[in-house]
Scaffold this active site. Structure first.
Site, PDB file in Angstrom:
ATOM      1  CD  GLU A 178      -7.512  45.336  38.456  1.00  0.00           C
ATOM      2  OE1 GLU A 178      -8.239  45.076  39.374  1.00  0.00           O
ATOM      3  OE2 GLU A 178      -6.820  46.416  38.551  1.00  0.00           O
ATOM      4  CG  HIS A 186     -35.323  50.370  23.581  1.00  0.00           C
ATOM      5  ND1 HIS A 186     -36.329  50.721  22.861  1.00  0.00           N
ATOM      6  CD2 HIS A 186     -35.565  49.517  24.443  1.00  0.00           C
ATOM      7  CE1 HIS A 186     -37.491  49.936  23.339  1.00  0.00           C
ATOM      8  NE2 HIS A 186     -36.954  49.154  24.217  1.00  0.00           N
ATOM      9  CE  LYS A 190      -2.332  52.347  40.253  1.00  0.00           C
ATOM     10  NZ  LYS A 190      -2.218  51.359  41.453  1.00  0.00           N
TER      11      LYS A 190
HETATM   12  O1  PA5 Z   1      -8.201  44.257  42.554  1.00  0.00           O
HETATM   13  C1  PA5 Z   1      -7.122  45.299  42.945  1.00  0.00           C
HETATM   14  O2  PA5 Z   1      -6.330  44.805  43.462  1.00  0.00           O
HETATM   15  C2  PA5 Z   1      -7.338  46.609  42.515  1.00  0.00           C
HETATM   16  O3  PA5 Z   1      -8.303  46.739  41.789  1.00  0.00           O
HETATM   17  C3  PA5 Z   1      -7.554  47.485  43.873  1.00  0.00           C
HETATM   18  O4  PA5 Z   1      -8.558  46.889  44.626  1.00  0.00           O
HETATM   19  C4  PA5 Z   1      -7.490  48.867  43.696  1.00  0.00           C
HETATM   20  O5  PA5 Z   1      -6.457  49.269  42.703  1.00  0.00           O
HETATM   21  C5  PA5 Z   1      -7.585  49.531  44.899  1.00  0.00           C
HETATM   22  O6  PA5 Z   1      -6.243  49.413  45.459  1.00  0.00           O
HETATM   23  P1  PA5 Z   1      -6.242  49.921  47.139  1.00  0.00           P
HETATM   24  O7  PA5 Z   1      -7.092  49.024  47.807  1.00  0.00           O
HETATM   25  O8  PA5 Z   1      -4.654  49.372  47.413  1.00  0.00           O
HETATM   26  O9  PA5 Z   1      -6.436  51.122  47.321  1.00  0.00           O
END
Ligand code: PA5
Length: 426
Positions: A278, A299, A414
């Site tokens: 990410e 394996h 989303k």
């Molecule tokens: O690293 C990030 O920012 C994302 O992976 C969020 O942690 C994830 O989308 C969850 O978001 P939130 O904490 O706003 O629910």
């Protein structure tokens, strides 16, 4: 606390070529002058964390440990993977701790969700809802379901005392709900993003409930911060690892495979995949982080790694001393031919499997391998390790000229999903 060997991936000569760039970027991290600079709160968090809040957290989590059978954590992504990875790594996959921690809201799966809700029907449970934005759909649905079950079981008043939230200090639907209902609430600071939040209440609340020594985790992270805040590529293992990754990407190895020999560390690989995937996977750049657990995956994927498309390099997390062990017994008939191992521990067998595989992959398969060795898996080492990887990730992304702290790409699915679900405004 850890040893990092990048010698099979990049030479000292090649590492030295990164010196100027690493010096510039390290300064940029310290000065908070790079892209996404308002999300660098995690850099000094191991010394700057709110001490009073931590004491309150320790009180609340003791209350949870003493009064409940199960803590259900509702969260996804960075609001889930840190706690889950440390819980599995430290408690084992079949924890017999007096408080069980389970996770919900990391999936829309109707099967999983229904199973967890059914399991909770006869348990005394508390809820820890975690969301920075306070609007994430998976988490919100899970929390609505959990809250509904809890209120039906124990009544609204008692439920209120059994719900603990971690969210933004002021914004979001969850914060509004917390204010209205009076839940005990912890803050995920503005300047720390989800995947850099494992050492904040996001990770620490569930882990302290599970009996993990969270102060030791912060201590480990503090040591890592002291050790890695320098640009000396001869000694800074964190940045040596970061440049080895960049070197691989630029030399036709676009896939990094995180490897462990401990199934209970497989969630650490999941945390790493989120952190690096990410943070770096933008503008058509970045390494693809993948993972495998050996010897299990030797394996299955082992064939591809040894002999398939030469696209990957490995980063192996090797733990020298396991927390538990088993000795192989002698058998008088020896029909399985295993007496040559009688009296030996599985830790020894696992280490030999590691050494044999490393040689096979490096020398025969021509797969470059980084090896990160830790002596023992404990809270302090884990805190150190999380910090090591977060700092390495920031360096890696900046080497690619990428903002490590945003995730614009995840909004696309989303929007489509909200449109299909009929959400207002989509
Ligand atoms: O690293 C990030 O920012 C994302 O992976 C969020 O942690 C994830 O989308 C969850 O978001 P939130 O904490 O706003 O629910």
């Amino acid at each position: 606390m850890i040893k990092v060997d990048v010698s099979n991936v990049i030479s000292e000569q090649e590492i030295a070529k990164y010196s100027k760039e690493v010096t510039r970027i390290n300064k940029m991290i310290d000065d908070k002058s790079g892209a996404g600079n308002d999300y660098l709160g995690w850099v000094d968090w191991p010394v700057n964390y709110d001490k009073e809040e931590l004491e309150r957290l320790l009180k609340d989590t003791k209350y949870v440990r003493d009064n409940f059978e199960v803590l259900v954590v509702a969260g996804i992504g960075g609001s889930y993977l840190g706690a889950k990875s440390a819980y599995d790594a430290l408690k084992g996959m079949k924890s017999d701790d007096k408080l069980e921690v389970i996770f919900m809201g990391q999936t829309f799966s109707p099967n999983y969700t229904a199973q967890v809700l059914k399991y909770l029907e006869n348990k005394k449970f508390a809820i820890n809802v975690i969301s920075k934005s306070g609007t994430t759909t998976e988490t919100s649905i899970a929390f609505r379901l959990l809250k509904d079950l809890l209120e039906r079981k124990v009544g609204k008043e008692e439920a209120r005392k059994s719900i603990f939230a971690v969210t933004d200090k002021a914004r979001g639907a969850l914060k509004t709900l917390c204010n209205q209902e009076g839940y005990s609430t912890y803050v995920l600071p503005d300047d720390i993003g989800g995947r850099y939040s494992v050492l904040t209440p996001v990770g620490l609340f569930p882990l302290a409930c599970a009996g993990v020594d969270v102060k030791a985790m912060l201590k480990g992270a503090k040591e890592a911060r002291e050790e890695f805040d320098n640009y000396d590529l001869k000694t800074n293992m964190c940045y040596r690892y970061a440049v080895s990754r960049d070197y691989m990407l630029k030399h036709n190895k676009p896939v990094e495979m995180y490897v462990t020999y401990e199934p209970q560390m497989s969630q650490i690989s999941e945390w790493l995949k989120q952190l690096f995937g990410e943070s770096e996977g933008k503008e058509k750049k970045g390494l693809l982080p993948t993972s495998a657990t050996f010897s299990t995956d030797l394996h299955s994927l082992g064939q591809f790694i040894q002999d398939g498309s030469p696209v990957l390099f490995e980063t192996i997390l090797n733990v020298l001393t396991p927390n538990d062990d088993v000795t192989i017994p002698m058998d008088k008939d020896d029909l399985d031919g295993l007496n040559y191992l009688a009296g030996k521990n599985l830790a020894y067998v696992n280490q030999m499997a590691f050494q044999g595989t490393l040689k096979a992959h490096e020398e025969v398969g021509q797969v470059p391998c980084n090896v990160i060795t830790i002596d023992k898996l404990d809270a302090k080492t884990l805190g150190y390790l999380y910090y090591f990887f977060m700092r390495a990730c920031a360096m890696s992304a900046y080497l690619l000229d990428i903002n490590p702290f945003n995730q614009p790409g995840v909004e696309v699915y989303k929007k489509n999903m909200f449109h299909l679900l009929g959400k207002k405004g989509y």
